[in-house]
Design a protein around this motif. Structure first.
Motif, PDB file in Angstrom:
ATOM      1  N   GLN A   1      -0.968 -63.279  -9.000  1.00 35.88           N
ATOM      2  CA  GLN A   1       0.298 -63.940  -8.679  1.00 35.88           C
ATOM      3  C   GLN A   1       0.588 -63.796  -7.180  1.00 35.88           C
ATOM      4  O   GLN A   1       0.412 -62.713  -6.605  1.00 35.88           O
TER       5      GLN A   1
ATOM      6  N   ASN B   1      -5.601 -61.917 -13.865  1.00 35.86           N
ATOM      7  CA  ASN B   1      -4.319 -62.594 -13.594  1.00 35.86           C
ATOM      8  C   ASN B   1      -3.921 -62.268 -12.148  1.00 35.86           C
ATOM      9  O   ASN B   1      -3.890 -61.103 -11.742  1.00 35.86           O
TER      10      ASN B   1
ATOM     11  N   VAL C   1      -4.570 -67.666 -13.867  1.00 35.72           N
ATOM     12  CA  VAL C   1      -4.976 -66.892 -15.030  1.00 35.72           C
ATOM     13  C   VAL C   1      -6.430 -67.243 -15.355  1.00 35.72           C
ATOM     14  O   VAL C   1      -6.768 -68.428 -15.518  1.00 35.72           O
TER      15      VAL C   1
ATOM     16  N   SER D   1      -9.125 -66.369 -18.261  1.00 37.54           N
ATOM     17  CA  SER D   1      -9.229 -65.743 -19.583  1.00 37.54           C
ATOM     18  C   SER D   1     -10.635 -65.285 -19.932  1.00 37.54           C
ATOM     19  O   SER D   1     -10.827 -64.533 -20.881  1.00 37.54           O
TER      20      SER D   1
ATOM     21  N   SER E   1      -6.306 -57.218 -14.136  1.00 41.39           N
ATOM     22  CA  SER E   1      -7.472 -57.650 -14.921  1.00 41.39           C
ATOM     23  C   SER E   1      -7.710 -56.677 -16.075  1.00 41.39           C
ATOM     24  O   SER E   1      -7.331 -55.492 -16.002  1.00 41.39           O
TER      25      SER E   1
ATOM     26  N   GLN F   1      -2.232 -58.685  -8.718  1.00 41.53           N
ATOM     27  CA  GLN F   1      -3.513 -59.046  -9.322  1.00 41.53           C
ATOM     28  C   GLN F   1      -3.881 -57.973 -10.348  1.00 41.53           C
ATOM     29  O   GLN F   1      -3.981 -56.786 -10.000  1.00 41.53           O
TER      30      GLN F   1
ATOM     31  N   GLU G   1       0.621 -68.625  -9.695  1.00 37.83           N
ATOM     32  CA  GLU G   1      -0.054 -67.710 -10.622  1.00 37.83           C
ATOM     33  C   GLU G   1      -1.378 -68.332 -11.078  1.00 37.83           C
ATOM     34  O   GLU G   1      -1.435 -69.514 -11.429  1.00 37.83           O
TER      35      GLU G   1
ATOM     36  N   GLN H   1     -10.696 -60.803 -18.504  1.00 38.03           N
ATOM     37  CA  GLN H   1      -9.470 -61.534 -18.201  1.00 38.03           C
ATOM     38  C   GLN H   1      -8.914 -61.057 -16.857  1.00 38.03           C
ATOM     39  O   GLN H   1      -8.968 -59.864 -16.541  1.00 38.03           O
TER      40      GLN H   1
END
Length: 460
Positions: free
Chosen positions: A98, A96, A313, A315, A90, A88, A311, A94
């Protein structure tokens, strides 16, 4: 001339003991034996009890169980590896994340597992061979102890008869002294002779007790309750004792006709059947399998992996996140850069050569044991063949006539003493030879690798 001399000095001596052979076989029974009468212990029953009691057999049995467990373990496949990870990250608004889950499984392309299984199988077979060797060794020790006990009981019987014959001769001499037919020296001399036989009888009674204690130690039966087959008091000759031994051992399936075989055939049979040689050979094969395993371990063991990946995401704070899903697959292989396994391979090869040399040493030892046992047996049989014609029923009859002649005053005290000693020495010599022949026959059977008992007997 020689035959007549032997007949005069040895054969006639047999009859004097007839007077003393009307009593019980073993006068050495103690108070415990009187309270708990002895029961006849057959050779097979003794073997079954010894197998249950012997710690060496139990050790070998557990070694077989352990080797069988290692063989099963060696055949097991490697466990897969389950791995899970989450990443994880950031930056600003944003983000992200996984999630990865995968299974990794090693692949044996070099055949390490098959070599490991072969080594474990050979070691299990070696353990089974050592179990058979432990049972054979116990059988040989038990047969020897049993035969020694029978021989000691018969020796007591012979010496007891000689003692009672001396006592009877002293009684006759005392009557002749009182009648004035002979001097008092004869009575005193016979008292000394009676004491001599009493001392020898006490000695063999102690020896018989020791053989029963040895048999009791092997079987767990109290020594005072151990009784082995014996002859009737009216038939205590060495020939009859040999027939009794053959009967007892034939029931136990001890091979009795081995000397007819050629030495080379006996050696070949021993090399094909001896359990200790088979165990040594299986150890050598296990060493070779270990050497193959060490060589195959030089090759890297690859592993394949496959799994799931998710995953997500994000944004921006107000933007909708995106989720992605898929699979992962991989392949790993160790790089043999620092450890080439050279030392392990060299050590395994040397160990295999060492174990193989030890197996050759066992083979040479077995060959020597067979030849030595065969030579000893044939020598003992040749000695008995020379002595046997001067013993048996005819010598007993002749000695009985000599006893009657002494009672009638037809022979001197010196002649009577020589006759008794000659009979006793001849019968004891025949007893020793007969016992040794049977023991050496059993030893030859063991050296050849033949079982002293049938396969249907209990082995646990």
């Amino acid at each position: 001339m020689v035959s007549s001399l032997i007949w005069r000095r040895h054969v006639p001596a047999a009859a004097l003991l007839c007077v003393g052979l009307q009593t019980s076989l073993l006068p050495a029974q103690d108070s415990a034996a009187a309270r708990a009468p002895a029961t006849l212990l057959s050779l097979r029953d003794a073997r079954a009890a010894a197998l249950r009691l012997d710690p060496a057999v139990r050790v070998a049995q557990e070694a077989v169980a352990a080797a069988a467990g290692r063989e099963r373990q060696a055949a097991a496949l490697a466990n897969p590896v389950l791995a899970y990870g989450r990443e994880q990250t950031s930056r600003g608004r944003q983000a992200n994340a996984q999630d990865i889950a995968q299974i990794e499984w090693p692949v044996d392309l070099a055949g390490q597992r098959s070599a490991r299984v072969a080594a474990a199988r050979f070691r299990r077979e070696a353990a089974e061979a050592r179990l058979a060797a432990a049972r054979h060794a116990l059988d040989a020790e038990l047969v020897r102890a049993y035969i020694d006990a029978m021989s000691a009981a018969h020796r007591v019987q012979l010496l007891d008869g000689a003692y009672r014959t001396a006592s009877e001769a002293r009684r006759v001499s005392d009557e002749r002294v009182r009648a004035g037919d002979v001097a008092g020296y004869a009575g005193r001399r016979l008292r000394l002779e009676e004491g001599r036989y009493a001392a020898r009888l006490a000695d063999v009674v102690v020896q018989a007790r020791a053989t029963r204690e040895r048999l009791a130690l092997l079987t767990g039966v109290p020594a005072e309750r151990v009784a082995v087959p014996t002859l009737a008091t009216a038939d205590s000759t060495g020939t009859a004792f040999g027939a009794l031994l053959d009967t007892v051992l034939a029931r136990a399936t001890v091979p009795l006709a081995l000397t007819a075989n050629h030495a080379d055939s006996l050696v070949a049979r021993a090399l094909a059947t001896r359990a200790d040689l088979l165990g040594a050979q299986r150890d050598a094969q296990a060493g070779l399998a270990d050497a193959r395993l060490a060589a195959r371990e030089r090759l890297p063991l690859p592993a394949i992996s496959a799994g799931y990946k998710g995953e997500h995401v994000q944004s921006g704070a107000n933007a909708a996140g995106v989720s992605l899903y898929g699979f992962v697959a991989g392949f790993t292989v160790p790089l043999p850069l620092l450890d080439r396994r050279g030392g392990a391979v060299a050590a395994a090869d040397a160990t295999a050569r060492q174990i193989n040399a030890e197996a050759d040493a066992v083979q040479r030892r077995i060959t020597r044991e067979v030849l030595d046992a065969l030579s000893s047996l044939r020598s003992a049989e040749a000695e008995r063949a020379v002595l046997q014609p001067f013993t048996g029923a005819e010598s007993r009859l002749a000695l009985s006539a000599l006893q009657a002649a002494y009672a009638e005053g037809e022979i001197t005290l010196t002649e009577w003493l020589e006759a008794v000693r000659a009979w006793q020495e001849t019968e004891l010599a025949l007893l020793s030879l007969t016992t040794n022949i049977v023991l050496r026959r059993a030893e030859l059977a063991r050296a050849v690798g033949l079982s002293l008992f049938s396969s249907t007997d209990s082995t646990r």
